[in-house]
Enzyme design. Structure first.
Site, PDB file in Angstrom:
ATOM      1  N   ASP A  80      46.041  34.417  37.493  1.00 10.82           N
ATOM      2  CA  ASP A  80      46.251  33.455  38.578  1.00 10.82           C
ATOM      3  C   ASP A  80      44.958  33.153  39.312  1.00 10.82           C
ATOM      4  O   ASP A  80      43.999  33.929  39.285  1.00 10.82           O
ATOM      5  CB  ASP A  80      47.304  33.966  39.560  1.00 10.82           C
ATOM      6  CG  ASP A  80      46.888  35.250  40.276  1.00 10.82           C
ATOM      7  OD1 ASP A  80      46.312  36.141  39.610  1.00 10.82           O
ATOM      8  OD2 ASP A  80      47.140  35.356  41.483  1.00 10.82           O
ATOM      9  N   GLU A 174      47.766  38.406  41.008  1.00 13.38           N
ATOM     10  CA  GLU A 174      46.851  39.324  41.683  1.00 13.38           C
ATOM     11  C   GLU A 174      46.428  38.779  43.036  1.00 13.38           C
ATOM     12  O   GLU A 174      46.277  39.533  44.005  1.00 13.38           O
ATOM     13  CB  GLU A 174      45.618  39.574  40.799  1.00 13.38           C
ATOM     14  CG  GLU A 174      44.681  40.661  41.315  1.00 13.38           C
ATOM     15  CD  GLU A 174      43.551  40.152  42.215  1.00 13.38           C
ATOM     16  OE1 GLU A 174      42.762  40.981  42.706  1.00 13.38           O
ATOM     17  OE2 GLU A 174      43.453  38.929  42.443  1.00 13.38           O
ATOM     18  N   HIS A 379      37.325  31.432  45.491  1.00 12.16           N
ATOM     19  CA  HIS A 379      38.415  30.904  46.329  1.00 12.16           C
ATOM     20  C   HIS A 379      38.083  29.583  47.015  1.00 12.16           C
ATOM     21  O   HIS A 379      38.807  29.179  47.927  1.00 12.16           O
ATOM     22  CB  HIS A 379      38.861  31.916  47.397  1.00 12.16           C
ATOM     23  CG  HIS A 379      39.456  33.162  46.851  1.00 12.16           C
ATOM     24  ND1 HIS A 379      40.169  34.047  47.634  1.00 12.16           N
ATOM     25  CD2 HIS A 379      39.465  33.699  45.605  1.00 12.16           C
ATOM     26  CE1 HIS A 379      40.579  35.062  46.896  1.00 12.16           C
ATOM     27  NE2 HIS A 379      40.150  34.868  45.650  1.00 12.16           N
TER      28      HIS A 379
END
Length: 410
Positions: A80, A174, A379
């Site tokens: 993920d 995760e 991110h």
């Protein structure tokens, strides 16, 4: 190694963002699609015991090629990507032989600047893979997957490199803290493992935060604003008071290294009821307990000040520092350091200011430190990775397998 970059570029096109509000596993259909693709690829490569379970966990094994006992080791990465930035329609771009200055990301106004990201000053001459400025890249953690599979592909083709049994696994969810929830440690059948989920070249990590989530609920009294004098209690104002009572210098933007923090990560606001979500982090278990105690004290203090309305706080424990489970097995870290040095990579042991699947797995009987991928700025839309870092990770994975086999031959 020739398939590494193409493999990674293909993987990042899968939309695999995890969804924290969905409590199924995996939490997104994109992860199921990606897991199926990986399952088929591992079968095609010729690995053994390839499996894909109902929760989306992909596992496989590379059998030993030596005639003496070697403990089975493992390598793990997650499928993920973070919900913090868009992960759909990822369009990676390659910047060859970076020579400094701003990098234009796609056709818009976004740039990757060494002023904002000084690590770029150290990467002149490197080949970078960046985003187009509209999505995250997904190097966290599809680079780890590409590196593990490429290493297995090379080991399959080159029988001259000795190794024991190697288990590999790719996990869902995760990024939302659930990657180890359905991990079958017995089926994985490794004595220890490494997550390939770190950042720049050389990172080797076996300490992580102790983590908890705090929920602060502020209760107010809602009335028609035209008749509210001396009666209304605005829960949003109470929430604002609480926020200002928290230590301003103990937030993520003011802490580093081994310093813990309080992070206000979300809020749901209304006059009648407002809810604040905090994540609490500390490298010491006693430090995390102290942070929870401080929040309870602030709630009690605020409740004493309020004439009307009330505040309450609850906590949920997330994960613990893997250090206590890894340090009793120093050979796990020593072999990783030796493998890096043998690949001309300087080991950089540092704490993880976050968590990994390995943190949870270490407490499930599978000691599991973390190794670099070669990536930066995870991110967000400024995420990038160096091709050289990815290649170094592949080399370290293979060398770790070899070093482990040679260590147990003696």
């Amino acid at each position: 190694m020739k398939n590494l970059v193409g493999r990674f570029m293909r993987y990042v096109t899968f939309d695999t963002q995890s969804k924290p509000k969905n409590h199924h596993c995996p939490s997104s259909t994109g992860q199921k699609v990606f897991a199926q693709a990986l399952y088929e690829e591992l079968l095609e490569l010729g690995l053994s015991d390839v499996s894909l379970d109902d929760h989306g966990y992909v596992m496989a094994k590379l059998p030993s090629n030596v005639n003496y006992p070697v403990p089975a080791i493992g390598f793990i990465a997650h499928m993920d990507t973070s919900p913090d930035a868009c992960g759909k329609h990822v369009k990676p771009q390659i910047v060859e032989d970076y020579q400094g200055g701003d990098i234009a990301l796609g056709k818009g106004d976004e740039v990757l600047s060494p002023i904002q990201y000084p690590d770029l000053h150290l990467l002149h001459g490197y080949n970078l893979i960046t985003t187009d400025g509209t999505t995250l890249l997904g190097a966290d953690n599809k680079a780890g997957i590409a590196e593990i599979i490429t290493a297995m592909e090379i080991l399959l083709a080159d029988s001259s490199i000795p190794h024991g049994d190697i288990s590999i696994a790719f996990t869902p969810d995760e990024e939302i803290g659930r990657g180890a929830n359905h991990f079958d440690v017995a089926k994985f059948a490794a004595q220890w493992a490494y997550t390939i989920d770190g950042g720049p070249i050389g990172e080797l990590e076996y300490e992580n935060f102790n983590a908890a989530t705090a929920t602060v609920v502020c209760h107010g009294v809602n009335l028609h604003p035209g008749t509210a004098k001396d009666k209304m209690v605005n829960a949003m104002h109470i929430a604002a008071q609480f926020i200002l009572m928290m230590p301003e210098n103990e937030t993520p933007q003011h802490t580093e290294g081994y310093q813990g923090f309080y992070h206000l990560s979300g809020a749901t606001m209304s006059v009648a009821k407002s809810e604040l979500k905090y994540i609490l982090r500390d490298f010491e278990a006693s430090g995390l307990q102290a942070r929870q105690a401080l929040m309870q004290a602030k709630v009690a203090e605020l409740n004493q000040q309020l004439k009307k309305g009330r505040v309450e706080v609850s906590f949920e424990q997330s994960y613990s520092n893997m250090k206590e489970k890894v340090e009793p097995h120093p050979h796990i870290i020593e072999l990783a350091k030796q493998a890096m040095v043998a690949c001309d990579v300087e080991p950089k042991i540092k704490p993880i200011r976050g968590g990994t699947d390995g943190a949870r797995l270490s407490f499930m009987g599978l000691p599991c430190p973390n190794i670099f991928t070669g990536g930066y700025n995870f991110h967000g839309i400024h995420e990038f990775i160096t091709i050289e870092g990815m290649e170094a990770a592949v080399q370290v994975i293979m060398k770790l397998a070899e070093k482990t086999a040679l260590h147990y031959r003696q």
